[in-house]
Design a protein around this motif. Structure first.
Motif, PDB file in Angstrom:
ATOM      1  N   LEU A 122       0.817  -1.218   0.000  1.00 56.09           N
ATOM      2  CA  LEU A 122       0.000   0.000   0.000  1.00 56.09           C
ATOM      3  C   LEU A 122       0.850   1.267   0.000  1.00 56.09           C
ATOM      4  N   ALA A 123       2.164   1.118  -0.155  1.00 53.49           N
ATOM      5  CA  ALA A 123       3.100   2.252  -0.214  1.00 53.49           C
ATOM      6  C   ALA A 123       2.971   3.147   1.024  1.00 53.49           C
ATOM      7  N   LEU A 124       2.955   2.531   2.194  1.00 52.60           N
ATOM      8  CA  LEU A 124       2.810   3.260   3.452  1.00 52.60           C
ATOM      9  C   LEU A 124       4.126   3.280   4.224  1.00 52.60           C
ATOM     10  N   ASN A 125       4.263   4.294   5.064  1.00 55.09           N
ATOM     11  CA  ASN A 125       5.407   4.355   5.964  1.00 55.09           C
ATOM     12  C   ASN A 125       5.194   3.405   7.137  1.00 55.09           C
ATOM     13  N   PRO A 129      -1.294   3.375   9.494  1.00 56.41           N
ATOM     14  CA  PRO A 129      -2.167   2.222   9.749  1.00 56.41           C
ATOM     15  C   PRO A 129      -2.700   1.562   8.479  1.00 56.41           C
ATOM     16  N   VAL A 130      -2.910   0.254   8.600  1.00 61.97           N
ATOM     17  CA  VAL A 130      -3.550  -0.546   7.552  1.00 61.97           C
ATOM     18  C   VAL A 130      -4.865  -1.079   8.117  1.00 61.97           C
ATOM     19  N   TYR A 131      -5.956  -0.901   7.368  1.00 63.29           N
ATOM     20  CA  TYR A 131      -7.256  -1.443   7.765  1.00 63.29           C
ATOM     21  C   TYR A 131      -7.624  -2.574   6.810  1.00 63.29           C
ATOM     22  N   GLY A 132      -8.424  -3.519   7.289  1.00 62.47           N
ATOM     23  CA  GLY A 132      -8.778  -4.645   6.431  1.00 62.47           C
ATOM     24  C   GLY A 132     -10.135  -5.241   6.746  1.00 62.47           C
ATOM     25  N   VAL A 133     -10.690  -5.933   5.753  1.00 64.71           N
ATOM     26  CA  VAL A 133     -11.982  -6.605   5.914  1.00 64.71           C
ATOM     27  C   VAL A 133     -11.959  -7.915   5.133  1.00 64.71           C
ATOM     28  N   GLN A 134     -12.620  -8.917   5.675  1.00 67.25           N
ATOM     29  CA  GLN A 134     -12.765 -10.216   5.014  1.00 67.25           C
ATOM     30  C   GLN A 134     -14.233 -10.410   4.647  1.00 67.25           C
ATOM     31  N   ARG A 135     -14.476 -10.775   3.378  1.00 65.97           N
ATOM     32  CA  ARG A 135     -15.850 -10.954   2.893  1.00 65.97           C
ATOM     33  C   ARG A 135     -15.967 -12.228   2.068  1.00 65.97           C
ATOM     34  N   LEU A 136     -17.154 -12.818   2.117  1.00 68.58           N
ATOM     35  CA  LEU A 136     -17.500 -13.926   1.242  1.00 68.58           C
ATOM     36  C   LEU A 136     -18.362 -13.413   0.102  1.00 68.58           C
ATOM     37  N   LYS A 137     -18.190 -13.973  -1.090  1.00 66.80           N
ATOM     38  CA  LYS A 137     -19.078 -13.740  -2.215  1.00 66.80           C
ATOM     39  C   LYS A 137     -19.956 -14.978  -2.363  1.00 66.80           C
ATOM     40  N   LEU A 138     -21.275 -14.751  -2.464  1.00 68.83           N
ATOM     41  CA  LEU A 138     -22.203 -15.868  -2.543  1.00 68.83           C
ATOM     42  C   LEU A 138     -23.094 -15.772  -3.770  1.00 68.83           C
ATOM     43  N   HIS A 139     -23.400 -16.919  -4.362  1.00 68.87           N
ATOM     44  CA  HIS A 139     -24.354 -17.015  -5.465  1.00 68.87           C
ATOM     45  C   HIS A 139     -25.417 -18.018  -5.049  1.00 68.87           C
ATOM     46  N   SER A 140     -26.679 -17.568  -5.013  1.00 66.93           N
ATOM     47  CA  SER A 140     -27.786 -18.405  -4.547  1.00 66.93           C
ATOM     48  C   SER A 140     -27.512 -18.943  -3.148  1.00 66.93           C
ATOM     49  N   GLY A 141     -26.874 -18.107  -2.334  1.00 65.36           N
ATOM     50  CA  GLY A 141     -26.603 -18.477  -0.955  1.00 65.36           C
ATOM     51  C   GLY A 141     -25.399 -19.369  -0.743  1.00 65.36           C
ATOM     52  N   ILE A 142     -24.708 -19.736  -1.825  1.00 60.52           N
ATOM     53  CA  ILE A 142     -23.571 -20.647  -1.739  1.00 60.52           C
ATOM     54  C   ILE A 142     -22.279 -19.854  -1.962  1.00 60.52           C
ATOM     55  N   ASN A 221      -2.639   7.285  -6.177  1.00 61.74           N
ATOM     56  CA  ASN A 221      -2.424   6.731  -4.849  1.00 61.74           C
ATOM     57  C   ASN A 221      -2.874   5.270  -4.829  1.00 61.74           C
ATOM     58  N   ILE A 222      -2.100   4.407  -4.183  1.00 58.67           N
ATOM     59  CA  ILE A 222      -2.545   3.028  -4.012  1.00 58.67           C
ATOM     60  C   ILE A 222      -3.615   3.010  -2.926  1.00 58.67           C
ATOM     61  N   ILE A 223      -4.802   2.541  -3.264  1.00 56.58           N
ATOM     62  CA  ILE A 223      -5.915   2.602  -2.321  1.00 56.58           C
ATOM     63  C   ILE A 223      -6.412   1.224  -1.880  1.00 56.58           C
ATOM     64  N   GLU A 224      -5.834   0.158  -2.424  1.00 53.86           N
ATOM     65  CA  GLU A 224      -6.336  -1.167  -2.068  1.00 53.86           C
ATOM     66  C   GLU A 224      -5.298  -2.229  -2.410  1.00 53.86           C
ATOM     67  N   TYR A 225      -5.232  -3.232  -1.558  1.00 54.29           N
ATOM     68  CA  TYR A 225      -4.556  -4.488  -1.892  1.00 54.29           C
ATOM     69  C   TYR A 225      -5.505  -5.606  -1.469  1.00 54.29           C
ATOM     70  N   THR A 226      -5.890  -6.465  -2.413  1.00 51.53           N
ATOM     71  CA  THR A 226      -6.857  -7.525  -2.142  1.00 51.53           C
ATOM     72  C   THR A 226      -6.298  -8.879  -2.564  1.00 51.53           C
ATOM     73  N   GLU A 227      -6.544  -9.881  -1.727  1.00 52.86           N
ATOM     74  CA  GLU A 227      -6.261 -11.268  -2.067  1.00 52.86           C
ATOM     75  C   GLU A 227      -7.604 -11.984  -2.171  1.00 52.86           C
ATOM     76  N   SER A 228      -7.907 -12.468  -3.378  1.00 51.44           N
ATOM     77  CA  SER A 228      -9.200 -13.093  -3.659  1.00 51.44           C
ATOM     78  C   SER A 228      -9.003 -14.567  -3.964  1.00 51.44           C
ATOM     79  N   TYR A 229      -9.843 -15.400  -3.357  1.00 50.77           N
ATOM     80  CA  TYR A 229      -9.757 -16.846  -3.554  1.00 50.77           C
ATOM     81  C   TYR A 229     -11.079 -17.340  -4.127  1.00 50.77           C
ATOM     82  N   VAL A 230     -11.035 -17.877  -5.344  1.00 50.05           N
ATOM     83  CA  VAL A 230     -12.242 -18.345  -6.031  1.00 50.05           C
ATOM     84  C   VAL A 230     -12.160 -19.860  -6.196  1.00 50.05           C
ATOM     85  N   LYS A 231     -13.250 -20.547  -5.895  1.00 52.52           N
ATOM     86  CA  LYS A 231     -13.287 -21.993  -6.080  1.00 52.52           C
ATOM     87  C   LYS A 231     -12.911 -22.327  -7.514  1.00 52.52           C
TER      88      LYS A 231
END
Length: 245
Positions: A122-125, A129-142, A221-231
């Motif tokens: 994130l090109a920070l000193n 601070p670094v903030y983060g969130v973990q989310r699930l993506k769902l299709h038809s509840g799965i 400005n770098i505003i995000e770094y995301t690691e995404s895991y797809v089945k």
């Protein structure tokens, strides 16, 4: 496209050619594809190479082998996801543009993050601070994807007050005056730790597509770094990269 080149391993090229034929419905769901011997003769390569290519498509859930009958295209492929990042935007936007409705489930916030790796991304000193969130993506509840997203705290001071079940990450960024303009990404196959695998309802020895991407705003400005895991069995991800001259 039926030609092969020498810029990538032959088995990967054959895998791609077969995938494109399935996608274009040259091979229909439920249809038997040519045998590995016939493919080897057609492309003038070894049967070992065609077998390796077919194995990749079997592992992805596109093809299925039937003992004594041959290899067939899996039925119901219209339920698979083709995720394309042809322009800057989220996975949700990409799927929505394809007519696929998905929902988000916020799992947790990452707090008290002290990671040199994430600060570099994130090109920070050192003390920023670094903030983060973990989310699930769902299709038809799965669940089909798990995302860990990190942002610079200095740009998004109220980050931990946002309900990301209802508000998209990029919509939130835009509301804070940081409009997504470009991104960089890379992709690989890997397995997950027990806790993350459980969220995606898979075993720890099941491969997933891991995509890592960094996003920048209108001021570079770098505003995000995301690691995404797809089945791996839920979709094939295509990235169209733009190279600056």
């Amino acid at each position: 496209m039926n030609k092969i080149s020498y810029k990538a391993p032959l088995y990967e090229q054959i895998e791609h050619l077969l995938y494109e034929k399935i996608k274009a419905q040259e091979y229909l769901p439920g249809q038997k594809i040519p045998s590995e011997r016939e493919l080897a003769e057609h492309y003038k390569i070894s049967r070992t190479t065609t077998k390796r290519a077919v194995n990749l498509l079997v592992e992805q859930g596109l093809l299925i082998r039937k003992m004594g009958k041959g290899t067939f295209v899996v039925s119901g492929l219209d339920q698979r996801f083709n995720i394309s990042f042809e322009s800057s935007g989220s996975m949700t936007d990409s799927l929505s543009s394809s007519g696929i409705s998905i929902s988000n489930k916020q799992i947790r916030f990452f707090t008290n993050i002290d990671s040199r790796f994430l600060r570099q991304k994130l090109a920070l000193n050192e003390n920023e601070p670094v903030y983060g969130v973990q989310r699930l993506k769902l299709h038809s509840g799965i669940p089909f994807a798990l995302e860990n997203s990190y942002v610079p705290g200095k740009y998004f001071p109220n980050f931990y007050q946002i309900n990301f079940n209802n508000i998209g990450l990029y919509d939130y960024m835009n509301s804070m005056g940081h409009n997504l303009k470009d991104y960089q990404t890379y992709q690989q196959l890997e397995t997950l730790m027990t806790k993350e695998a459980k969220l995606l309802q898979i075993s720890t020895n099941t491969f997933v597509f891991k995509s890592c991407y960094s996003s920048i705003d209108q001021d570079q400005n770098i505003i995000e770094y995301t690691e995404s895991y797809v089945k791996a069995k839920e979709g094939k991800i295509h990235y169209h990269l733009r190279l600056n001259e």
